[in-house]
Design a protein around this motif. Sequence first.
Motif, PDB file in Angstrom:
ATOM      1  N   TRP A 114       0.837  -1.203   0.000  1.00 26.13           N
ATOM      2  CA  TRP A 114       0.000   0.000   0.000  1.00 26.13           C
ATOM      3  C   TRP A 114       0.874   1.256   0.000  1.00 26.13           C
ATOM      4  CZ3 TRP A 114      -3.826  -1.432   4.553  1.00 26.13           C
ATOM      5  CH2 TRP A 114      -4.558  -2.573   4.191  1.00 26.13           C
ATOM      6  N   LEU A 115       1.887   1.258   0.858  1.00 24.70           N
ATOM      7  CA  LEU A 115       2.775   2.414   0.943  1.00 24.70           C
ATOM      8  C   LEU A 115       3.535   2.637  -0.359  1.00 24.70           C
ATOM      9  CD1 LEU A 115       4.173   1.749   4.530  1.00 24.70           C
ATOM     10  CD2 LEU A 115       2.782   3.722   3.893  1.00 24.70           C
ATOM     11  N   ASP A 116       4.038   1.552  -0.924  1.00 23.11           N
ATOM     12  CA  ASP A 116       4.832   1.671  -2.153  1.00 23.11           C
ATOM     13  C   ASP A 116       4.017   2.257  -3.302  1.00 23.11           C
ATOM     14  OD1 ASP A 116       7.108   0.736  -0.951  1.00 23.11           O
ATOM     15  OD2 ASP A 116       6.846  -1.342  -1.617  1.00 23.11           O
ATOM     16  N   GLU A 117       2.721   1.944  -3.329  1.00 18.84           N
ATOM     17  CA  GLU A 117       1.864   2.541  -4.356  1.00 18.84           C
ATOM     18  C   GLU A 117       1.871   4.063  -4.240  1.00 18.84           C
ATOM     19  OE1 GLU A 117      -2.863   2.949  -5.510  1.00 18.84           O
ATOM     20  OE2 GLU A 117      -2.197   1.147  -4.444  1.00 18.84           O
ATOM     21  N   GLY A 118       1.818   4.568  -3.004  1.00 21.18           N
ATOM     22  CA  GLY A 118       1.848   6.018  -2.800  1.00 21.18           C
ATOM     23  C   GLY A 118       3.195   6.630  -3.113  1.00 21.18           C
ATOM     24  N   PHE A 119       4.267   5.963  -2.682  1.00 24.47           N
ATOM     25  CA  PHE A 119       5.610   6.488  -2.953  1.00 24.47           C
ATOM     26  C   PHE A 119       5.899   6.573  -4.450  1.00 24.47           C
ATOM     27  CE2 PHE A 119       6.783   4.498   1.345  1.00 24.47           C
ATOM     28  CZ  PHE A 119       6.676   5.701   2.007  1.00 24.47           C
ATOM     29  N   ALA A 120       5.269   5.693  -5.229  1.00 28.30           N
ATOM     30  CA  ALA A 120       5.530   5.633  -6.673  1.00 28.30           C
ATOM     31  C   ALA A 120       4.765   6.685  -7.464  1.00 28.30           C
ATOM     32  CB  ALA A 120       5.181   4.240  -7.202  1.00 28.30           C
ATOM     33  N   ARG A 121       3.856   7.394  -6.845  1.00 32.71           N
ATOM     34  CA  ARG A 121       3.072   8.392  -7.570  1.00 32.71           C
ATOM     35  C   ARG A 121       3.956   9.580  -7.960  1.00 32.71           C
ATOM     36  NH1 ARG A 121      -2.522   8.011  -3.906  1.00 32.71           N
ATOM     37  NH2 ARG A 121      -3.039   5.879  -4.573  1.00 32.71           N
ATOM     38  N   PRO A 122       3.635  10.246  -9.065  1.00 31.73           N
ATOM     39  CA  PRO A 122       4.537  11.256  -9.633  1.00 31.73           C
ATOM     40  C   PRO A 122       4.920  12.384  -8.692  1.00 31.73           C
ATOM     41  CG  PRO A 122       2.804  10.686 -11.201  1.00 31.73           C
ATOM     42  CD  PRO A 122       2.451  10.004  -9.918  1.00 31.73           C
ATOM     43  N   HIS A 123       4.002  12.827  -7.854  1.00 30.07           N
ATOM     44  CA  HIS A 123       4.283  13.979  -7.001  1.00 30.07           C
ATOM     45  C   HIS A 123       4.402  13.592  -5.530  1.00 30.07           C
ATOM     46  CE1 HIS A 123       3.650  16.522 -10.477  1.00 30.07           C
ATOM     47  NE2 HIS A 123       2.474  15.952 -10.676  1.00 30.07           N
ATOM     48  N   ALA A 124       4.826  12.369  -5.268  1.00 23.59           N
ATOM     49  CA  ALA A 124       4.970  11.922  -3.886  1.00 23.59           C
ATOM     50  C   ALA A 124       5.928  12.834  -3.135  1.00 23.59           C
ATOM     51  CB  ALA A 124       5.471  10.486  -3.847  1.00 23.59           C
ATOM     52  N   ARG A 125       5.546  13.172  -1.921  1.00 19.04           N
ATOM     53  CA  ARG A 125       6.315  14.128  -1.117  1.00 19.04           C
ATOM     54  C   ARG A 125       7.578  13.498  -0.529  1.00 19.04           C
ATOM     55  NH1 ARG A 125       5.605  18.884   1.768  1.00 19.04           N
ATOM     56  NH2 ARG A 125       6.442  18.925   3.890  1.00 19.04           N
ATOM     57  N   ARG A 126       7.520  12.235  -0.206  1.00 17.21           N
ATOM     58  CA  ARG A 126       8.617  11.553   0.478  1.00 17.21           C
ATOM     59  C   ARG A 126       8.980  10.254  -0.235  1.00 17.21           C
ATOM     60  NH1 ARG A 126      11.050  14.707   4.522  1.00 17.21           N
ATOM     61  NH2 ARG A 126       9.435  15.995   5.497  1.00 17.21           N
ATOM     62  N   THR A 127      10.084   9.682   0.182  1.00 12.65           N
ATOM     63  CA  THR A 127      10.442   8.315  -0.183  1.00 12.65           C
ATOM     64  C   THR A 127      10.413   7.492   1.091  1.00 12.65           C
ATOM     65  OG1 THR A 127      12.826   8.584   0.208  1.00 12.65           O
ATOM     66  CG2 THR A 127      11.981   9.208  -1.975  1.00 12.65           C
ATOM     67  N   ARG A 128      10.518   6.197   0.959  1.00 11.33           N
ATOM     68  CA  ARG A 128      10.526   5.355   2.152  1.00 11.33           C
ATOM     69  C   ARG A 128      11.666   5.735   3.095  1.00 11.33           C
ATOM     70  NH1 ARG A 128       8.237   0.729   3.877  1.00 11.33           N
ATOM     71  NH2 ARG A 128       7.070   0.497   1.945  1.00 11.33           N
ATOM     72  N   ALA A 129      12.759   6.219   2.543  1.00 10.34           N
ATOM     73  CA  ALA A 129      13.942   6.529   3.352  1.00 10.34           C
ATOM     74  C   ALA A 129      13.701   7.664   4.332  1.00 10.34           C
ATOM     75  CB  ALA A 129      15.121   6.869   2.436  1.00 10.34           C
ATOM     76  N   ASP A 130      12.818   8.620   4.003  1.00 16.95           N
ATOM     77  CA  ASP A 130      12.599   9.748   4.909  1.00 16.95           C
ATOM     78  C   ASP A 130      11.140   9.866   5.346  1.00 16.95           C
ATOM     79  OD1 ASP A 130      11.501  10.613   2.542  1.00 16.95           O
ATOM     80  OD2 ASP A 130      12.645  12.470   2.413  1.00 16.95           O
ATOM     81  N   PHE A 131      10.437   8.756   5.315  1.00 18.58           N
ATOM     82  CA  PHE A 131       9.040   8.691   5.718  1.00 18.58           C
ATOM     83  C   PHE A 131       8.960   7.975   7.058  1.00 18.58           C
ATOM     84  CE2 PHE A 131       4.779   6.716   5.624  1.00 18.58           C
ATOM     85  CZ  PHE A 131       3.985   7.782   5.225  1.00 18.58           C
ATOM     86  N   GLU A 132       8.144   8.508   7.981  1.00 17.97           N
ATOM     87  CA  GLU A 132       8.050   7.913   9.319  1.00 17.97           C
ATOM     88  C   GLU A 132       6.808   7.035   9.439  1.00 17.97           C
ATOM     89  OE1 GLU A 132       9.536   9.845  12.734  1.00 17.97           O
ATOM     90  OE2 GLU A 132       9.742  11.769  11.709  1.00 17.97           O
ATOM     91  N   ILE A 133       6.989   5.893  10.073  1.00 10.32           N
ATOM     92  CA  ILE A 133       5.877   4.999  10.372  1.00 10.32           C
ATOM     93  C   ILE A 133       5.787   4.869  11.889  1.00 10.32           C
ATOM     94  CG2 ILE A 133       4.945   2.667  10.148  1.00 10.32           C
ATOM     95  CD1 ILE A 133       6.370   2.439   7.477  1.00 10.32           C
ATOM     96  N   ALA A 134       4.722   5.427  12.439  1.00  9.93           N
ATOM     97  CA  ALA A 134       4.508   5.416  13.884  1.00  9.93           C
ATOM     98  C   ALA A 134       3.348   4.486  14.191  1.00  9.93           C
ATOM     99  CB  ALA A 134       4.222   6.826  14.392  1.00  9.93           C
ATOM    100  N   ALA A 135       3.625   3.424  14.908  1.00 13.31           N
ATOM    101  CA  ALA A 135       2.616   2.401  15.185  1.00 13.31           C
ATOM    102  C   ALA A 135       2.229   2.416  16.658  1.00 13.31           C
ATOM    103  CB  ALA A 135       3.146   1.022  14.801  1.00 13.31           C
ATOM    104  N   ASN A 136       0.924   2.499  16.920  1.00 15.93           N
ATOM    105  CA  ASN A 136       0.423   2.384  18.285  1.00 15.93           C
ATOM    106  C   ASN A 136       0.589   0.948  18.779  1.00 15.93           C
ATOM    107  OD1 ASN A 136      -0.420   4.985  18.817  1.00 15.93           O
ATOM    108  ND2 ASN A 136      -2.497   4.646  18.088  1.00 15.93           N
ATOM    109  N   ALA A 137       0.922   0.786  20.048  1.00 19.01           N
ATOM    110  CA  ALA A 137       1.025  -0.558  20.608  1.00 19.01           C
ATOM    111  C   ALA A 137       0.934  -0.501  22.132  1.00 19.01           C
ATOM    112  CB  ALA A 137       2.334  -1.221  20.202  1.00 19.01           C
ATOM    113  N   GLN A 138       0.170  -1.432  22.694  1.00 18.16           N
ATOM    114  CA  GLN A 138       0.234  -1.643  24.129  1.00 18.16           C
ATOM    115  C   GLN A 138       1.463  -2.512  24.401  1.00 18.16           C
ATOM    116  OE1 GLN A 138      -2.817  -2.416  22.509  1.00 18.16           O
ATOM    117  NE2 GLN A 138      -3.694  -0.431  23.001  1.00 18.16           N
ATOM    118  N   CYS A 139       2.312  -2.064  25.294  1.00 16.59           N
ATOM    119  CA  CYS A 139       3.533  -2.805  25.627  1.00 16.59           C
ATOM    120  C   CYS A 139       3.491  -3.170  27.107  1.00 16.59           C
ATOM    121  CB  CYS A 139       4.775  -1.966  25.334  1.00 16.59           C
ATOM    122  SG  CYS A 139       4.959  -1.491  23.610  1.00 16.59           S
TER     123      CYS A 139
END
Length: 344
Positions: free
Chosen positions: A206-231
Amino acid sequence: MKLGLQLGYWGAGPIPNAAELVVAAEDAGFDSVFTAESWGSDCYTPLAWWGSQTSRVRLGTAVAQLSARPPTSLAMAALTLDHLSGGRHVIGLGVSGPQVVEGWYGQPFGKPLARTREYVQVVRNVLAREAPVTNDGPHYRLPLADGDGVTGLGKALKPITHPLRADIPIWLGAEGPRNVAQTAEIADGWLAVFYTPRLAGMFDNWLDEGFARPHARRTRADFEIAANAQCVVTDDVGAALERYRPSTALYVGGMGAKEKNFHADLYRRMGYGDVVDEVSRLFLSDRKAEAVAAVPDEMVRETMLVGTRDEVRAQIGQWEAAGVTTLMVTARDVGTIRELAALV
């Protein structure tokens, strides 16, 4: 991997020890602190109040609901907090669901993807402060020129206050494939409310589809993924699962309409379709205790990190290997905050 403290939204009252938790998180080396909102407490007031006791951690909303504020109002709150915190704000946005949007805010829920795209662009235009802000889109028209009660005297304006940063990060809460893909295209990060490393491949597609779009703001290298989790660091995994089983049942069965529940849809993609159907049926029949009992252990554990210190440390490694850059934990005591910081 970085750690964030997810304070969430309030129940019947404020989180009693929130100020202590925020200070402890900063002292322990956490990267960020986040607040949320539903239809009770708002996200910006507690974030500013508790954040005033900090000097280093980033201060984020996870999430501010689009329908709670026009995009210009959200941008005003964001630029204000960014100034007060010395450039530490992260804007986290989400569309919520039709029950809240139409029932609480009195706004139409339709076209959430288009609304999100337009909203984000208006916020960015305000923060850029390059010209008076105008928008011709159908959802947030600026200036408003026609309609019942409209004078036609509206004027395009630039913010009086100069934003400290024109590029305050914008992270989006997203659960479905099209929403996640758009997030990768237009945002600086993804707020994953129910994440599981088991489905990392699906999320990556899903993410790669967005990164591949012509005017994507970021690449995977500088994109943050913040995941909620009970620890939960414990020898009694069963007790920890019992503690969080009601929350899973609530989000699957009660946090959304029967016809449209994005949380339930995500759990269906995880493979729990039959359980979701049963929990929803029981919850919507006001048989909440039975709905909670119908949630299996593995469904609760799917989005948690739980076990002994060594087991949790290994699970943290799995989440990091799956691409998570920030683990947003819901710790509610200082000891857990310090223990998780030591593990990471």
